[in-house]
Each structure stands twice: as C-alpha cells, then as structure tokens.
Design a protein around this motif. Structure first.
Motif, PDB file in Angstrom:
ATOM      1  N   UNK A 256      -4.563  19.589  -4.548  1.00 11.64           N
ATOM      2  CA  UNK A 256      -5.253  18.578  -5.344  1.00 11.64           C
ATOM      3  C   UNK A 256      -4.742  17.175  -5.029  1.00 11.64           C
ATOM      4  N   UNK A 257      -4.486  16.918  -3.769  1.00 16.21           N
ATOM      5  CA  UNK A 257      -3.861  15.665  -3.345  1.00 16.21           C
ATOM      6  C   UNK A 257      -4.661  14.433  -3.765  1.00 16.21           C
ATOM      7  N   UNK A 258      -5.981  14.522  -3.719  1.00 14.87           N
ATOM      8  CA  UNK A 258      -6.805  13.355  -4.073  1.00 14.87           C
ATOM      9  C   UNK A 258      -6.590  12.949  -5.524  1.00 14.87           C
ATOM     10  N   UNK A 259      -6.639  13.896  -6.447  1.00 18.65           N
ATOM     11  CA  UNK A 259      -6.469  13.539  -7.855  1.00 18.65           C
ATOM     12  C   UNK A 259      -5.033  13.129  -8.163  1.00 18.65           C
ATOM     13  N   UNK A 260      -4.059  13.724  -7.471  1.00 22.32           N
ATOM     14  CA  UNK A 260      -2.664  13.315  -7.656  1.00 22.32           C
ATOM     15  C   UNK A 260      -2.474  11.865  -7.198  1.00 22.32           C
ATOM     16  N   UNK A 261      -3.071  11.525  -6.074  1.00 21.71           N
ATOM     17  CA  UNK A 261      -2.974  10.155  -5.560  1.00 21.71           C
ATOM     18  C   UNK A 261      -3.613   9.170  -6.533  1.00 21.71           C
TER      19      UNK A 261
ATOM     20  N   UNK B 168      -0.888  17.314   3.767  1.00 22.29           N
ATOM     21  CA  UNK B 168       0.018  17.959   4.729  1.00 22.29           C
ATOM     22  C   UNK B 168      -0.482  19.380   4.954  1.00 22.29           C
ATOM     23  N   UNK B 169      -0.393  19.921   6.142  1.00 19.10           N
ATOM     24  CA  UNK B 169       0.027  19.221   7.361  1.00 19.10           C
ATOM     25  C   UNK B 169      -1.062  18.251   7.793  1.00 19.10           C
ATOM     26  N   UNK B 170      -0.655  17.149   8.389  1.00 16.30           N
ATOM     27  CA  UNK B 170      -1.610  16.127   8.773  1.00 16.30           C
ATOM     28  C   UNK B 170      -1.599  15.917  10.278  1.00 16.30           C
ATOM     29  N   UNK B 171      -2.693  15.354  10.742  1.00 12.62           N
ATOM     30  CA  UNK B 171      -2.837  15.005  12.144  1.00 12.62           C
ATOM     31  C   UNK B 171      -2.126  13.666  12.364  1.00 12.62           C
ATOM     32  N   UNK B 172      -1.282  13.581  13.376  1.00 16.03           N
ATOM     33  CA  UNK B 172      -0.496  12.368  13.605  1.00 16.03           C
ATOM     34  C   UNK B 172      -1.369  11.154  13.905  1.00 16.03           C
ATOM     35  N   UNK B 173      -2.469  11.359  14.588  1.00 13.13           N
ATOM     36  CA  UNK B 173      -3.390  10.245  14.852  1.00 13.13           C
ATOM     37  C   UNK B 173      -4.024   9.758  13.557  1.00 13.13           C
TER      38      UNK B 173
ATOM     39  N   UNK C 259       0.822  -1.210   0.000  1.00  6.73           N
ATOM     40  CA  UNK C 259       0.000   0.000   0.000  1.00  6.73           C
ATOM     41  C   UNK C 259       0.862   1.268   0.000  1.00  6.73           C
ATOM     42  N   UNK C 260       0.442   2.227  -0.811  1.00  7.16           N
ATOM     43  CA  UNK C 260       1.124   3.518  -0.876  1.00  7.16           C
ATOM     44  C   UNK C 260       0.163   4.597  -0.412  1.00  7.16           C
ATOM     45  N   UNK C 261       0.610   5.369   0.587  1.00  5.31           N
ATOM     46  CA  UNK C 261      -0.138   6.540   1.047  1.00  5.31           C
ATOM     47  C   UNK C 261       0.552   7.746   0.442  1.00  5.31           C
ATOM     48  N   UNK C 262      -0.172   8.443  -0.418  1.00  7.80           N
ATOM     49  CA  UNK C 262       0.376   9.622  -1.077  1.00  7.80           C
ATOM     50  C   UNK C 262       0.151  10.801  -0.152  1.00  7.80           C
ATOM     51  N   UNK C 263       1.221  11.535   0.188  1.00  6.92           N
ATOM     52  CA  UNK C 263       1.010  12.678   1.070  1.00  6.92           C
ATOM     53  C   UNK C 263       1.742  13.901   0.545  1.00  6.92           C
ATOM     54  N   UNK C 264       1.015  15.024   0.598  1.00  9.17           N
ATOM     55  CA  UNK C 264       1.526  16.253  -0.005  1.00  9.17           C
ATOM     56  C   UNK C 264       0.755  17.450   0.530  1.00  9.17           C
ATOM     57  N   UNK C 265       1.390  18.610   0.397  1.00  8.71           N
ATOM     58  CA  UNK C 265       0.715  19.860   0.753  1.00  8.71           C
ATOM     59  C   UNK C 265      -0.070  20.414  -0.433  1.00  8.71           C
TER      60      UNK C 265
ATOM     61  N   UNK D 211      -4.534   8.706   0.462  1.00 11.09           N
ATOM     62  CA  UNK D 211      -3.834   9.995   0.443  1.00 11.09           C
ATOM     63  C   UNK D 211      -4.043  10.707   1.776  1.00 11.09           C
ATOM     64  N   UNK D 212      -3.103  11.616   2.054  1.00  9.84           N
ATOM     65  CA  UNK D 212      -3.125  12.366   3.295  1.00  9.84           C
ATOM     66  C   UNK D 212      -2.552  13.751   3.010  1.00  9.84           C
TER      67      UNK D 212
END
Length: 118
Positions: A87-92, A103-108, A78-84, A100-101
C-alpha cells in the motif's frame, strides 16, 4: 555543483546499493539507518531530495516525513517514500511525501524520479 540525496533506510544492503548507483550518477549521497533525528540529519547534509523507507526505526517513515514537512525550514525538500509495502501509495500520501517508489525498484526509475523532483 553536485546535488545531494539523503537516504533513510535500515537495510544496509539498500543503502549500499543506492549509494553506489547514485554516486555513479553524479550525486552526493548521505545515509541514515534511523529516522528519529531527521531534522539533525537534514541540517547536516542539506539534501536536495530525500528517500524515506517506511519501516525505519525509531519513529518510522510516516512520522519522520511528517516532522520534516511541518518544519518551515525544510518542508520544500522533496521526499520520495519507498517501501516494499503493498500500500505504498496511500502510505506516501499519509506521510505527506512528494512521490513514492515500490521496492524492489528499477534503478532507472529511481534516477528518473529523483531528476524530476530536483
């Protein structure tokens, strides 16, 4: 047996923060500041999940994720795509990432997402 998280990000602060948090959560953590050697890194570390930044040198997160997902030996990881990026959803989706997640993201939220994928 500990699960391994492989993080691709060119921001050393993100790598350090994620490494500390995920190690405290009981994960083995490996990091890379470049993505051009993704197959070699994955072969070395045998991760259970990958965190992939969008703006990582040398080939970028989208291309690195595509290379991984085209490889029959590793496409199950599994790959979690994370970015600031806004359009993170479409990039993922374009990359073929599993989640996708932003940035900035919640650690929990990060920990919950990793647990849900492995």
């Amino acid at each position: 047996m500990k699960k391994t998280v492989l993080i691709f990000d060119d921001d050393v602060n993100i790598l350090e923060l994620c490494s500390i948090i995920l190690t405290e959560c009981g994960y083995e953590v490996a990091t890379s500041e470049t993505s051009h050697d993704i197959i070699e890194k994955v072969t070395e570390t045998n991760p259970d999940v990958i965190l992939m930044d969008n703006w990582i040198p040398d080939i970028g997160g989208i291309e690195a994720t595509r290379i991984l997902k085209k490889n029959p030996q590793f496409n199950h990881i599994p790959v979690i795509y994370f970015s600031a990026n806004n359009d993170i959803k479409s990039l993922a989706e374009k990359a073929g990432a599993d989640a996708h997640l932003a940035k900035p993201f919640d650690l929990e939220e990060l920990e919950t997402l990793i647990k849900s994928l492995i």
